[in-house]
Design a protein around this motif. Sequence first.
Motif, mmCIF file in Angstrom:
data_model
loop_
_atom_site.group_PDB
_atom_site.id
_atom_site.type_symbol
_atom_site.label_atom_id
_atom_site.label_comp_id
_atom_site.label_asym_id
_atom_site.label_seq_id
_atom_site.Cartn_x
_atom_site.Cartn_y
_atom_site.Cartn_z
ATOM 1 N N VAL A 81 69.459 28.848 5.404
ATOM 2 C CA VAL A 81 68.076 28.598 5.117
ATOM 3 C C VAL A 81 67.359 29.441 6.259
ATOM 4 O O VAL A 81 66.485 30.314 5.692
ATOM 5 C CB VAL A 81 67.605 26.782 4.761
ATOM 6 C CG1 VAL A 81 66.125 26.598 5.088
ATOM 7 C CG2 VAL A 81 68.500 26.470 3.307
ATOM 8 N N LEU A 82 67.659 29.049 6.806
ATOM 9 C CA LEU A 82 67.618 29.964 8.563
ATOM 10 C C LEU A 82 67.160 31.249 8.309
ATOM 11 O O LEU A 82 66.555 31.979 9.153
ATOM 12 C CB LEU A 82 67.428 28.984 9.489
ATOM 13 C CG LEU A 82 67.180 27.691 9.442
ATOM 14 C CD1 LEU A 82 68.295 26.474 11.207
ATOM 15 C CD2 LEU A 82 66.143 27.366 10.160
ATOM 16 N N VAL A 83 68.677 31.574 7.981
ATOM 17 C CA VAL A 83 68.523 33.140 7.940
ATOM 18 C C VAL A 83 67.723 33.653 6.352
ATOM 19 O O VAL A 83 67.379 35.044 7.083
ATOM 20 C CB VAL A 83 69.910 33.396 7.430
ATOM 21 C CG1 VAL A 83 70.122 35.003 7.260
ATOM 22 C CG2 VAL A 83 71.306 33.415 8.729
ATOM 23 N N ALA A 84 67.265 32.902 5.290
ATOM 24 C CA ALA A 84 66.248 32.965 4.784
ATOM 25 C C ALA A 84 65.031 33.516 5.268
ATOM 26 O O ALA A 84 64.101 34.753 4.992
ATOM 27 C CB ALA A 84 66.402 32.447 3.734
ATOM 28 N N TYR A 85 64.809 32.879 5.890
ATOM 29 C CA TYR A 85 63.709 32.201 6.899
ATOM 30 C C TYR A 85 63.588 33.870 8.034
ATOM 31 O O TYR A 85 62.273 34.099 7.780
ATOM 32 C CB TYR A 85 63.335 30.952 7.929
ATOM 33 C CG TYR A 85 62.444 31.033 8.721
ATOM 34 C CD1 TYR A 85 61.488 31.281 9.083
ATOM 35 C CD2 TYR A 85 62.435 30.819 10.288
ATOM 36 C CE1 TYR A 85 60.664 31.139 9.883
ATOM 37 C CE2 TYR A 85 62.047 31.027 11.010
ATOM 38 C CZ TYR A 85 61.358 30.768 11.385
ATOM 39 O OH TYR A 85 59.958 31.470 12.178
ATOM 40 N N PHE A 122 82.308 28.907 12.236
ATOM 41 C CA PHE A 122 80.677 28.608 12.445
ATOM 42 C C PHE A 122 80.095 27.717 13.557
ATOM 43 O O PHE A 122 78.991 27.742 14.303
ATOM 44 C CB PHE A 122 80.468 27.512 11.579
ATOM 45 C CG PHE A 122 79.160 26.823 11.180
ATOM 46 C CD1 PHE A 122 78.165 27.399 10.732
ATOM 47 C CD2 PHE A 122 79.247 25.535 11.406
ATOM 48 C CE1 PHE A 122 76.892 27.565 10.550
ATOM 49 C CE2 PHE A 122 77.564 25.403 11.187
ATOM 50 C CZ PHE A 122 76.451 25.569 10.518
ATOM 51 N N ALA A 123 81.105 26.654 14.158
ATOM 52 C CA ALA A 123 80.615 25.955 15.473
ATOM 53 C C ALA A 123 80.671 26.663 16.595
ATOM 54 O O ALA A 123 79.672 26.828 17.421
ATOM 55 C CB ALA A 123 81.732 24.682 15.948
ATOM 56 N N ALA A 124 81.344 28.197 16.064
ATOM 57 C CA ALA A 124 81.302 29.243 17.576
ATOM 58 C C ALA A 124 80.261 30.038 17.467
ATOM 59 O O ALA A 124 79.064 30.754 18.777
ATOM 60 C CB ALA A 124 82.328 30.461 18.235
ATOM 61 N N GLU A 125 79.271 29.756 16.172
ATOM 62 C CA GLU A 125 78.177 31.020 15.894
ATOM 63 C C GLU A 125 76.992 30.108 16.659
ATOM 64 O O GLU A 125 76.021 30.280 17.227
ATOM 65 C CB GLU A 125 78.046 31.739 14.028
ATOM 66 C CG GLU A 125 76.446 31.022 13.324
ATOM 67 C CD GLU A 125 75.868 32.980 14.646
ATOM 68 O OE1 GLU A 125 74.761 32.296 14.420
ATOM 69 O OE2 GLU A 125 76.377 33.463 15.030
ATOM 70 N N VAL A 126 76.810 28.774 16.074
ATOM 71 C CA VAL A 126 75.738 27.606 16.089
ATOM 72 C C VAL A 126 75.928 27.651 17.985
ATOM 73 O O VAL A 126 74.701 27.544 18.397
ATOM 74 C CB VAL A 126 76.509 26.363 15.835
ATOM 75 C CG1 VAL A 126 75.067 25.653 16.441
ATOM 76 C CG2 VAL A 126 76.134 26.877 14.370
ATOM 77 N N GLN A 127 77.239 27.394 18.505
ATOM 78 C CA GLN A 127 76.748 27.885 19.680
ATOM 79 C C GLN A 127 76.840 28.679 20.352
ATOM 80 O O GLN A 127 75.774 28.920 22.079
ATOM 81 C CB GLN A 127 78.521 27.004 20.653
ATOM 82 C CG GLN A 127 78.588 25.852 20.277
ATOM 83 C CD GLN A 127 80.017 25.579 20.673
ATOM 84 O OE1 GLN A 127 79.744 25.009 21.616
ATOM 85 N NE2 GLN A 127 80.808 25.527 20.638
ATOM 86 N N ALA A 128 76.973 29.663 19.687
ATOM 87 C CA ALA A 128 76.126 31.329 20.555
ATOM 88 C C ALA A 128 75.616 32.291 19.418
ATOM 89 O O ALA A 128 76.828 32.854 18.868
ATOM 90 C CB ALA A 128 77.092 32.208 21.150
ATOM 91 N N PRO A 129 74.493 32.411 18.861
ATOM 92 C CA PRO A 129 74.880 32.899 17.862
ATOM 93 C C PRO A 129 74.563 34.117 17.338
ATOM 94 O O PRO A 129 74.086 34.405 18.641
ATOM 95 C CB PRO A 129 72.241 32.034 17.263
ATOM 96 C CG PRO A 129 72.666 31.077 18.406
ATOM 97 C CD PRO A 129 73.446 30.935 19.588
ATOM 98 N N ARG A 130 74.821 34.549 16.500
ATOM 99 C CA ARG A 130 74.175 36.369 16.466
ATOM 100 C C ARG A 130 74.241 36.495 14.976
ATOM 101 O O ARG A 130 73.062 37.349 14.841
ATOM 102 C CB ARG A 130 76.031 36.555 16.667
ATOM 103 C CG ARG A 130 77.293 37.055 17.555
ATOM 104 C CD ARG A 130 78.820 37.188 16.965
ATOM 105 N NE ARG A 130 78.998 36.270 16.660
ATOM 106 C CZ ARG A 130 78.982 36.997 15.012
ATOM 107 N NH1 ARG A 130 79.359 38.710 14.328
ATOM 108 N NH2 ARG A 130 80.575 36.014 14.309
ATOM 109 N N LEU A 131 73.459 35.554 14.024
ATOM 110 C CA LEU A 131 73.221 35.256 12.235
ATOM 111 C C LEU A 131 71.614 34.753 12.474
ATOM 112 O O LEU A 131 70.980 35.759 12.086
ATOM 113 C CB LEU A 131 73.929 34.643 11.624
ATOM 114 C CG LEU A 131 75.227 35.050 11.747
ATOM 115 C CD1 LEU A 131 75.884 34.693 10.346
ATOM 116 C CD2 LEU A 131 75.922 36.329 11.249
ATOM 117 N N LEU A 132 71.378 34.732 14.358
ATOM 118 C CA LEU A 132 70.136 33.693 13.833
ATOM 119 C C LEU A 132 69.579 34.005 15.235
ATOM 120 O O LEU A 132 70.431 33.931 16.339
ATOM 121 C CB LEU A 132 70.025 32.083 13.979
ATOM 122 C CG LEU A 132 70.019 32.228 12.361
ATOM 123 C CD1 LEU A 132 70.455 30.395 11.759
ATOM 124 C CD2 LEU A 132 68.834 32.240 10.978
#
Length: 284
Positions: free
Chosen positions: A55-59, A161-171
């Motif tokens: 949802v946040l990517v869509a935002y 996913f946990a790695a992404e949230v800690q160091a975001p690349r998609l958001l």
Amino acid sequence: MQSSLKSLASVENWPVPTAAAAVVRADGTLAGAHGPTGHRFPLASVTKPLAAYAVLVAYEEGAIDLDEPAGPEGATVRHLLAHTSGLAFDENRVMAAPGTRRIYSNTGFEALGDHVAKATDIPFAEYLHQAVLEPLGMASTTLEGSPAKDGVSTVDDLVRFAAEVQAPRLLDARTVADAMTVTYPGLTGILPGYGHQRPNDWGLGFEIRDGKAPHWTGAMSSPRTFGHFGQAGTFLWIDPDARWADGGATGAACVVLTDRPFGPWAIEAWPPFTDAVLAELRTR
């Protein structure tokens, strides 16, 4: 898989048929893992953080706005993400005005999925795949129904996913910071399995620990810890303030998936497990 963190091996003593666990540092490196980390488990409500991230990517893509109407009258995307839309837990019934109570709602996340699907003209399961799962290499993760509870995944994928949230690349990192910040602070509500919490703090799709008691994380977990647990006996927490032995590095996430439904066994086992993990990190 055997872990370099001895604390993770304690899942072997849990009264569950199968369990797998892993810890990933804030820099994305794996601190340790234990059990069949490639085994696919139903996630139950650990599905929600994945759905929220989509949802946040869509935002950020401009397909939706967090403050546009969605769900029941007067509610917005932000209300739905923060469980303050007023929708009931598991039925399409309004129980409160938006923004006045924290009512944990599967129905609200299903409304989010419908809203994003209409805005993007892509079924939500496919949007989640394109926006989050595929870019992160989460090839073993699928959404097989409700965006509130029907995800299936592996520890290996949730580590990504946990790695992404800690160091975001998609958001943008600021969007993720908002997701882990209390939204509509001060609201009371029921934390499933743990009763009334005053306040019952949530961010955007993530539950925030703050000073909640009782809680499924540990006594050593920092107030900034956020994440989610599921009725399938699953959890994911991220503690930005988890300390490492060198005194400089901070931040870690832990994923545990089992195949026994949440119940008294989990209430008893999870907090000391988390405390043991956090204590061991401080010695490494």
